[in-house]
Design a protein around this motif. Structure first.
Motif, mmCIF file in Angstrom:
data_model
loop_
_atom_site.group_PDB
_atom_site.id
_atom_site.type_symbol
_atom_site.label_atom_id
_atom_site.label_comp_id
_atom_site.label_asym_id
_atom_site.label_seq_id
_atom_site.Cartn_x
_atom_site.Cartn_y
_atom_site.Cartn_z
ATOM 1 N N LEU A 362 -7.775 -77.461 -33.924
ATOM 2 C CA LEU A 362 -8.003 -76.014 -33.804
ATOM 3 C C LEU A 362 -7.986 -75.344 -35.180
ATOM 4 O O LEU A 362 -8.839 -74.492 -35.486
ATOM 5 C CB LEU A 362 -6.937 -75.406 -32.894
ATOM 6 N N ILE A 363 -7.011 -75.718 -36.006
ATOM 7 C CA ILE A 363 -6.932 -75.127 -37.354
ATOM 8 C C ILE A 363 -8.186 -75.464 -38.151
ATOM 9 O O ILE A 363 -8.738 -74.618 -38.864
ATOM 10 C CB ILE A 363 -5.669 -75.616 -38.083
ATOM 11 N N ARG A 364 -8.638 -76.716 -38.048
ATOM 12 C CA ARG A 364 -9.867 -77.118 -38.745
ATOM 13 C C ARG A 364 -11.033 -76.221 -38.356
ATOM 14 O O ARG A 364 -11.848 -75.818 -39.189
ATOM 15 C CB ARG A 364 -10.220 -78.559 -38.371
ATOM 16 N N ARG A 401 -3.304 -67.961 -35.337
ATOM 17 C CA ARG A 401 -2.136 -67.708 -34.489
ATOM 18 C C ARG A 401 -2.554 -67.351 -33.072
ATOM 19 O O ARG A 401 -1.998 -67.868 -32.089
ATOM 20 C CB ARG A 401 -1.293 -66.583 -35.104
ATOM 21 N N LEU A 402 -3.534 -66.461 -32.947
ATOM 22 C CA LEU A 402 -3.985 -66.049 -31.620
ATOM 23 C C LEU A 402 -4.635 -67.217 -30.862
ATOM 24 O O LEU A 402 -4.464 -67.357 -29.651
ATOM 25 C CB LEU A 402 -4.987 -64.889 -31.748
ATOM 26 N N ALA A 403 -5.373 -68.059 -31.587
ATOM 27 C CA ALA A 403 -6.016 -69.204 -30.951
ATOM 28 C C ALA A 403 -4.978 -70.184 -30.425
ATOM 29 O O ALA A 403 -5.128 -70.742 -29.329
ATOM 30 C CB ALA A 403 -6.951 -69.897 -31.942
ATOM 31 N N ILE A 404 -3.888 -70.380 -31.179
ATOM 32 C CA ILE A 404 -2.815 -71.271 -30.725
ATOM 33 C C ILE A 404 -2.125 -70.677 -29.492
ATOM 34 O O ILE A 404 -1.800 -71.376 -28.537
ATOM 35 C CB ILE A 404 -1.807 -71.517 -31.867
ATOM 36 N N HIS A 405 -1.923 -69.354 -29.516
ATOM 37 C CA HIS A 405 -1.275 -68.673 -28.389
ATOM 38 C C HIS A 405 -2.107 -68.808 -27.114
ATOM 39 O O HIS A 405 -1.561 -68.906 -26.000
ATOM 40 C CB HIS A 405 -1.080 -67.190 -28.733
#
Length: 465
Positions: A362-364, A401-405
């Protein structure tokens, strides 16, 4: 490779034949086209060259009598004898000619003259075979020397093992240069890494398309079969199914890491008109793939394929040097994932590992191609944002951060909450060390956690920290 026939010292054969047969005036040697390249008496060059060129132009190599001695007499009291020479593959490779003084009333072939030419032809043929063998040995030694240079030079580049991407780039370049191939490619899908280098002597078309076929077709086959491939025949069935639009001869070797897992492939390519790749080429490329594996294990996390902390710190050192010398601005994100321990306790460690992999991917997806991401420790990640202001960095961090949430991680039909705290620190010309910037980013995360927040982004200017 040099023509062995033209490397022969014909002076010694001239002295021998003159001693054996005093009626011989001239000895000459010509190439496969009949062009004279050596002559004992230059005054005969035009006449001999005309005769041998005409003879070789009319030569039928499939003629069973092609090895006969050709005879031609003249009214000036001289006769010409010519013998075609053949290489080890029974292809014409040149010829020998003698000009003999004869009685003006004699126009027939002389047995002694023919025997003299046959003897010299036999000796020259053996000499040519010896020179050819020595040339092959010299060529093999030269290849082995280049291979040793490749191995040792790459060893020198791998000593530190902290600058993985650069070492792998250099390894690929060495494969192209030392092996003198058209192109070398290293593909590591898990690490999201594709490195290629092509020889400027060759024009390579549709490189992007070929790289996609190597990644999407060849890598899965090697991953399943865990073996090297040498493919010289473009009509081979396997070759046609894997790489239908890659018109090159190929050697491909797997990059094996941790318990022989295939993490990538190392490939060399040559045009169809070039020599076939050999088992020696495959063995050498396998040696280089083992070096690539060594670099990979030292620099990349085996679970996520992301850079390890040591490789990430090397990139930070380079960025700091750039910031201090060029005035560029970078930012570091320190990302701390919450929820991994809960998942490990309520599900199992495989679930926690999968979350770590998913967050890494996801971070990538959320950063730019010029940025870098690393797994620092168990559930912590670092991101280096290239040429990025603090304001833009905060925006990128919030998106992550929002994508991880919102990722809705599930395992065995159960959905788990995920969140992250992200610290942002700026790196500019005023920073003294990467340790100070790292400390600032970690401090930002810790401040957020001490304030009771488990889903936030905090920024701290690293100056003076």
């Amino acid at each position: 490779m040099k023509n062995p026939f033209k490397q022969i010292d014909f002076k010694k054969f001239n002295e021998l034949i003159m001693h054996l047969n005093h009626s011989i005036q001239v000895l000459s040697a010509c190439d496969v086209n009949g062009e004279v390249f050596w002559l004992s008496d230059l005054s005969y060059k035009d006449a001999v060259n005309t005769a041998t060129t005409r003879l070789h132009q009319s030569l039928d190599p499939n003629n069973k009598n092609a090895e006969d001695i050709y005879f031609q007499s003249s009214s000036q009291g001289e006769a010409l004898y010519h013998r075609v020479l053949f290489d080890l593959a029974d292809r014409p490779c040149g010829g020998l000619t003698i000009v003999v003084r004869v009685d003006t009333n004699e126009c027939n072939e002389n047995h002694n003259d023919k025997q003299s030419l046959e003897l010299i032809t036999s000796l020259v043929s053996k000499e040519r075979e010896l020179v050819s063998e020595l040339n092959s040995m010299a060529y093999e030694l030269e290849e082995r020397y280049e291979e040793l240079n490749l191995v040792y030079d790459t060893d020198d580049q791998s000593d530190g093992m902290i600058n993985g991407p650069e070492v792998l780039q250099h390894l690929v370049e060495n494969c192209t240069d030392y092996l003198d191939v058209a192109m070398s490619v290293l593909i590591m899908p898990k690490e999201d890494l594709t490195v290629f280098h092509h020889n400027t002597k060759h024009t390579i078309h549709y490189i992007h398309s070929m790289l996609l076929q190597l990644k999407n077709n060849l890598f899965p086959w090697v991953e399943d079969n865990r073996t090297s491939l040498v493919m010289n025949d473009l009509t081979d069935t396997l070759r046609a199914s894997l790489l239908p639009d890659v018109p090159y001869k190929i050697v491909c070797c797997p990059i094996l890491v941790n318990n022989d897992q295939v993490s990538g492939i190392l490939v060399t390519l040559n045009p169809n008109y070039s020599r076939d790749f050999s088992n020696s080429d495959r063995n050498l490329l396998e040696t280089m793939s083992r070096k690539a594996a060594k670099v990979t294990m030292a620099n990349y996390d085996s679970l996520t394929g992301l850079l390890k902390r040591n490789g990430f710190e090397y990139l930070l050192e380079k960025a700091l040097t750039s910031a201090q010398s060029e005035g560029k601005t970078y930012c570091i994100l320190h990302i701390d994932i919450d929820g991994v321990k809960v998942i490990n306790d309520t599900a199992d460690n495989k679930a926690g590992d999968q979350l770590i992999v998913d967050v890494g991917n996801l971070i990538r997806d959320k950063i730019r191609d010029t940025d870098s991401v690393a797994r620092l420790t168990g559930d912590k990640y670092g991101v280096l944002l290239d040429s990025c202001s603090l304001e833009m960095s905060c925006s990128i961090a919030d998106n992550i951060r929002l994508a991880i949430h919102d990722m809705n991680f599930s395992w065995n039909n159960q959905v788990y909450d995920t969140s992250a705290c992200i610290g942002v620190a700026e790196m500019n010309a005023d920073c003294e060390s990467i340790q100070s910037v790292f400390a600032a980013a970690e401090l930002a995360v810790n401040v957020a956690k001490e304030q009771g927040s488990t889903d936030c982004t905090t920024t701290i200017n690293s100056i003076g920290i």
